[in-house]
Design an enzyme around this catalytic site. Structure first.
Site: not given
Ligand code: IPE
Ligand code: IPE
Ligand code: MG
Length: 240
Positions: A12, A29, A123
């Site tokens: 995240d 990303h 792995l």
């Molecule tokens: C959880 O992260 C999903 C992934 C890491 C793929 P999100 O950023 O989507 O989750 P929320 O919205 O903060 O709960």
């Molecule tokens: C995690 O990073 C990747 C995915 C959920 C695909 P985020 O895109 O959720 O990044 P934040 O949480 O908005 O910073």
């Molecule tokens: Mg996120």
């Protein structure tokens, strides 16, 4: 050092990381995706046997279409490079989640990658794509109910092992350690069944900055935990 057999990660913070650098979310990303490759190698070197990462949730479709498209493009590219790099860590790659909603070319690449790496003994790497734990459980229940209706299974036979055999993670042990980066203290629909007795580690470090030193720190914290599974420690047994 006791190395967790299975580490699950909620990747995240890509978007916030990019924003803090004045860059678009999709740049975050792209960097996050590169970090997945690095962490696979680091985890394997440290002795981790199973690594499961959350790449795209069933809820992530609600993001702006441009961002969803960029994430799908990254997944496409990732599958392609992974086909080449999997040999390096002798990696066996599997995808969990409902891949039926993904574009056909991505599904084909997933199949190729799974097939090409299925005999690798290094792995065990699971990527959760269009994964949601509630969706996984519902898909499992639908198949299980179908087997009951058709007489292949009696309701009384359903125990934890039978139920687990219907989950996407069927031959994968439960995670020992769950890591979530970037400060949120929630599971966001990740592995709800499988995390029943997992140790949790939350860090403010955003995913693109999560290095092998950060992984080592998480494992150090894991080592300080006392996993009791509802029991009592040996030395406490006399204190009753
Ligand atoms: C959880 O992260 C999903 C992934 C890491 C793929 P999100 O950023 O989507 O989750 P929320 O919205 O903060 O709960
Ligand atoms: C995690 O990073 C990747 C995915 C959920 C695909 P985020 O895109 O959720 O990044 P934040 O949480 O908005 O910073
Ligand atoms: Mg996120």
């Amino acid at each position: 050092m006791n190395i967790p057999q299975h580490v699950a990660i909620i990747l995240d913070g890509n978007g916030r990381w990019a924003k803090s650098k004045g860059m678009p979310r999709n740049y975050g990303h792209a960097q996050g995706s590169k970090n997945v490759e690095r962490i696979c190698e680091d985890a394997y070197r440290m002795g981790v046997k199973y690594l499961t990462v959350y790449a795209f949730s069933t809820e992530n479709w609600s993001r702006p279409q441009d961002e969803v498209d960029a994430l799908m493009k990254l997944l496409r590219n990732y599958m392609k490079t992974c086909l080449k790099t999997a040999a390096k860590n002798d990696m066996k790659v599997r995808v969990i989640g409902d891949i039926s909603r993904l574009d056909e070319d991505i599904r084909t690449r997933i199949q190729e990658l799974t097939e090409a790496t299925k005999d690798n003994g290094g792995l065990n790497f699971q990527i959760a794509i269009n994964y949601g734990s509630r969706d996984e459980i519902l898909r499992a229940v639908r198949r299980l109910a179908g087997d009951c209706v058709e007489g292949r299974l009696a309701p009384g036979q359903i125990d934890e092992a039978v139920f687990e055999s219907y989950l996407d993670t069927h031959d994968i042990p439960d995670p020992d350690l769950l890591i979530r980066t970037s400060g949120e203290l929630r599971l966001s629909n990740y592995l709800l069944w499988q995390l029943a007795y997992t140790e949790f580690y939350f860090t403010d470090v955003p995913w693109p900055d999560f290095t092998k030193e950060e992984l080592a720190k998480a494992i150090e914290h894991y080592n300080a935990r006392d996993r009791r599974y509802g029991g009592v420690k040996e030395e406490q047994k006399e204190d009753v």
